[in-house]
Design a protein around this motif. Structure first.
Motif, PDB file in Angstrom:
ATOM      1  N   THR A  46       0.829  -1.204   0.000  1.00  0.00           N
ATOM      2  CA  THR A  46       0.000   0.000   0.000  1.00  0.00           C
ATOM      3  C   THR A  46       0.859   1.247   0.000  1.00  0.00           C
ATOM      4  N   ILE A  47       0.545   2.175  -0.901  1.00  0.00           N
ATOM      5  CA  ILE A  47       1.140   3.505  -0.898  1.00  0.00           C
ATOM      6  C   ILE A  47       0.069   4.439  -0.357  1.00  0.00           C
ATOM      7  N   ALA A  48       0.318   5.044   0.802  1.00  0.00           N
ATOM      8  CA  ALA A  48      -0.744   5.803   1.461  1.00  0.00           C
ATOM      9  C   ALA A  48      -0.299   7.208   1.834  1.00  0.00           C
ATOM     10  N   ASN A  49      -1.271   8.123   1.795  1.00  0.00           N
ATOM     11  CA  ASN A  49      -1.096   9.488   2.292  1.00  0.00           C
ATOM     12  C   ASN A  49       0.113  10.191   1.672  1.00  0.00           C
ATOM     13  N   GLN A  50       0.176  10.160   0.341  1.00  0.00           N
ATOM     14  CA  GLN A  50       1.276  10.783  -0.377  1.00  0.00           C
ATOM     15  C   GLN A  50       0.735  11.894  -1.282  1.00  0.00           C
TER      16      GLN A  50
END
Length: 221
Positions: A46-50
């Protein structure tokens, strides 16, 4: 409105992906403005809050990646593949996409407003409520996908195809559909102008959906 005829091939050029890619760990990156990613593969995670501006992805593959609360405006994507990824509500506004593929992806509310797309393919994707307002498309294919309630307001289509997809209640107001073949798609109604649908290619039974644009009721014989 023209009836169905043989389609010419508008197939996008495939991404040029090297045989050997560097395996990249998602958790190792906090995406920064103008950061560049090249010759790499992001695996499951997961790639989050970028949030970042003008990020470059060149010869990159994303597989089983979940994008959560991501905004990458004015990004440049060249030779990129998204395979079985979730990009729901991701913001890629004002970006440039060249030789990019989205395969079996979840794209609910995916925002590609004001993008320039060249040689882009969406295949077996769930793109309900996805947004392509003012997008400039050339050699773009939407194949076997769900585009119900998608927004193509004033999008520009050149050598663009919609095949075997659901486009019910999709918004095409301000867009010109001349030469666009919708005959293999399914819809009850779409949003469009009478000028915009001139030259659009449909099946006879689909004419009913366009008749609703002007309030015409077709009575069964």
């Amino acid at each position: 409105m023209a009836l169905k005829k043989d389609k010419s091939s508008n197939a996008p050029e495939a991404p040029r992906i090297p045989e050997r890619l560097i395996e990249l760990a998602i958790e190792d990156y906090e995406i920064q403005d103008k950061q560049s990613f090249e010759n790499g593969r992001f695996g499951q995670g997961t790639i989050a809050n970028q949030t970042a501006d003008k990020v470059v992805f060149d010869r990159v593959v994303f597989e089983n990646v979940h994008f959560d609360q991501i905004a990458l405006e004015r990004a440049e994507l060249t030779d990129v593949v998204f395979n079985r990824c979730d990009l729901s509500n991701v913001n890629f506004r004002d970006s440039i996409l060249h030789r990019v593929q989205f395969i079996n992806c979840k794209l609910l509310g995916f925002d590609l407003s004001n993008t320039t797309m060249r040689n882009v393919k969406f295949d077996q994707c769930n793109g309900q409520y996805s947004v392509y307002r003012f997008a400039d498309m050339k050699f773009v294919s939407y194949l076997r996908s769900n585009l119900d309630k998608a927004d193509f307001y004033e999008a520009s289509f050149s050598k663009t195809e919609f095949a075997e997809s659901s486009i019910d209640q999709a918004q095409f107001a301000g867009a010109k559909l001349a030469g666009i073949d919708l005959s293999s798609c399914e819809f009850y109604s779409i949003g469009a102008t009478l000028e915009g649908i001139q030259g659009c290619i449909v099946r006879e039974d689909q004419v009913r959906g366009f008749a609703r644009l002007i309030g015409v009721v077709i009575k069964e014989a």
